[in-house]
Design a protein around this motif. Sequence first.
Motif, mmCIF file in Angstrom:
data_model
loop_
_atom_site.group_PDB
_atom_site.id
_atom_site.type_symbol
_atom_site.label_atom_id
_atom_site.label_comp_id
_atom_site.label_asym_id
_atom_site.label_seq_id
_atom_site.Cartn_x
_atom_site.Cartn_y
_atom_site.Cartn_z
ATOM 1 N N ARG A 192 -4.773 12.128 3.312
ATOM 2 C CA ARG A 192 -4.546 11.206 2.205
ATOM 3 C C ARG A 192 -4.826 9.785 2.697
ATOM 4 O O ARG A 192 -4.506 9.441 3.839
ATOM 5 C CB ARG A 192 -3.105 11.309 1.711
ATOM 6 N N TRP A 193 -5.388 8.995 1.794
ATOM 7 C CA TRP A 193 -5.729 7.622 2.134
ATOM 8 C C TRP A 193 -4.774 6.664 1.437
ATOM 9 O O TRP A 193 -4.179 7.008 0.400
ATOM 10 C CB TRP A 193 -7.167 7.318 1.713
ATOM 11 N N PRO A 194 -4.612 5.443 1.984
ATOM 12 C CA PRO A 194 -3.829 4.433 1.262
ATOM 13 C C PRO A 194 -4.354 4.298 -0.163
ATOM 14 O O PRO A 194 -5.564 4.373 -0.401
ATOM 15 C CB PRO A 194 -4.075 3.150 2.082
ATOM 16 N N LYS A 195 -3.448 4.117 -1.106
ATOM 17 C CA LYS A 195 -3.844 4.106 -2.516
ATOM 18 C C LYS A 195 -4.903 3.053 -2.818
ATOM 19 O O LYS A 195 -5.696 3.193 -3.746
ATOM 20 C CB LYS A 195 -2.612 3.925 -3.391
ATOM 21 N N GLN A 196 -4.946 2.006 -2.019
ATOM 22 C CA GLN A 196 -5.956 0.966 -2.208
ATOM 23 C C GLN A 196 -7.373 1.511 -2.014
ATOM 24 O O GLN A 196 -8.328 1.022 -2.626
ATOM 25 C CB GLN A 196 -5.696 -0.181 -1.221
ATOM 26 N N ARG A 402 3.517 -2.430 -5.669
ATOM 27 C CA ARG A 402 2.505 -2.897 -4.730
ATOM 28 C C ARG A 402 2.831 -4.290 -4.203
ATOM 29 O O ARG A 402 3.357 -5.130 -4.930
ATOM 30 C CB ARG A 402 1.121 -2.936 -5.395
ATOM 31 N N CYS A 411 0.010 -2.763 0.257
ATOM 32 C CA CYS A 411 0.983 -1.700 0.537
ATOM 33 C C CYS A 411 1.531 -1.190 -0.799
ATOM 34 O O CYS A 411 1.976 -1.979 -1.636
ATOM 35 C CB CYS A 411 2.139 -2.228 1.384
ATOM 36 N N THR A 412 1.516 0.114 -0.983
ATOM 37 C CA THR A 412 1.954 0.717 -2.235
ATOM 38 C C THR A 412 2.990 1.804 -1.952
ATOM 39 O O THR A 412 2.954 2.446 -0.891
ATOM 40 C CB THR A 412 0.762 1.338 -2.990
ATOM 41 N N ASP A 415 2.554 5.029 0.383
ATOM 42 C CA ASP A 415 1.657 4.820 1.521
ATOM 43 C C ASP A 415 2.410 5.013 2.832
ATOM 44 O O ASP A 415 3.625 4.774 2.904
ATOM 45 C CB ASP A 415 1.062 3.409 1.505
ATOM 46 N N CYS A 470 -1.959 -0.076 6.743
ATOM 47 C CA CYS A 470 -1.717 1.167 6.018
ATOM 48 C C CYS A 470 -2.579 2.255 6.644
ATOM 49 O O CYS A 470 -3.706 1.981 7.080
ATOM 50 C CB CYS A 470 -2.056 1.006 4.534
#
Length: 484
Positions: A192-196, A402, A411-412, A415, A470
């Motif tokens: 999984r990747w940072p939501k950004q 966020r 940062c979310t 994350d 992140c």
Amino acid sequence: MMAIQESPFTASQKDIGSFLTEEDVSCRYMQVGCTNPTENTSGRAISFLKEYMQAKSDTKSAMTAAEQAIAMLAWKRRSAFVSSLCTDYSKFRLHTNATTRQFLAFLDAQQGTASKAHFEALETALGFNLRVHGLLMDDIIGHKVPEAIMFDFFHIYLVHGIVGNELGFFFGKLRDAGFREDRMLAFVSSFRWPKQFASADAKRIFGKREKKTSPVKAEASELLNALPVLRVFVMMFVMKAGIDESTVQACMCFLMLCKVIDMLQAAVRGMVVDPAELHNTIVKHNNCLLDTYGEAAWVPKNHLSLHLGEFLKKFGHLVWCFTHERKHKLVKRFANQKLDGSKAFEESILKDVLAVQLNMMEGEMPSSKVRLMNPKPAPKKLVDLVGQVMPWATGPIMHDLRAMHAGGFVCTKGDVVAFDATSVGLVQFQFQAAGQVWTCVTPWKHVHEHMFECTGLDPFITATDSIKSCCIYSEKDGKAIVLV
């Protein structure tokens, strides 16, 4: 094209003619950016110049005296030609503001003295197109442009560039070693990747290709998302398997490529990167690429990459066009609606784009402080919690999913963030109190290298600006691989 093995020509150099002097001929075999061409470039230049001179003299003979003179001069200068595969930067002679102006002045003098086709052939041979009203011909700033140019590493490596090309060869080598794309795909899919950055699908790099060594077709953001995960796969599985020496070398070449990308990204983000170290790393990677896959893996952008260290040294920083590339659709949205391009077309487009960009950036303007992206009054439950753990915090409590970090990343909630190489945790919520932004994090216990345990530790509240990055991660059954 005439092949020149020795110099049998006896034509006087004065036979070249007044329209093309000896100095003109002897200095025209040049690439854009370097005054030392490749063998292919020099041969192409000779061919075009021969055609040009034949058209000028209106001579149909196979070899005129002028053509013999050109061939003789080319033969004399052949030792100065540098292979396109050369990685020794000391052998490159760069264009200057002065040499560029000389080229353009020469082309300007030749314009109108030959047919359009032959003049275009001359432009191709010299590596420059004459635009009388173009920027390079401007008397005020045109003469300063050539030495102010910087190549964009984003396009060199990530847009139909070095990364996709090498991955094609690397995947072919891994397939021969028993590591097929479906196995790598399963590994990448678990992360999984940072939501950004989550919208860029790293799995697309495993799309269908014509041959096992064909370049990987993927967008730049997808390649950037995939590289860190592929690096872990290589280090955890491929390098620890019983692979032969050639596969080990291919893995080392790929790891060098990852290091180059790391250094380039650090440079554009304002981190301290030594230009000499960057250049040496790029040279080592290019040499390893040639040793591993041969000339078939070399593309023109490999040569362009050799200039990046010098750009960093000269300008003190590197710039890239990632943001510009993302905004192509925005420009087209307005440009495609304008049918009349005769009246202030560019100005009108830029006004529309600027208005949209300013509106989009309203809540994301650059800042040296951490801030919530869209702060709202916190619910009573969160206000009560903050009052218990931070009784000294006065004033309104705000919250948001966020937070924009001063380091330029977002940062979310959900994350995984890192504080250092062995301290990571999962973001639970973020809030603002006492004029500062705070993040609640559930820590993960470090086990070994990239391995962490995700359970058994209590959450804590920390200042958001203590977060360093992140992370990309893969979690299953309470255990995780985190790429810090």
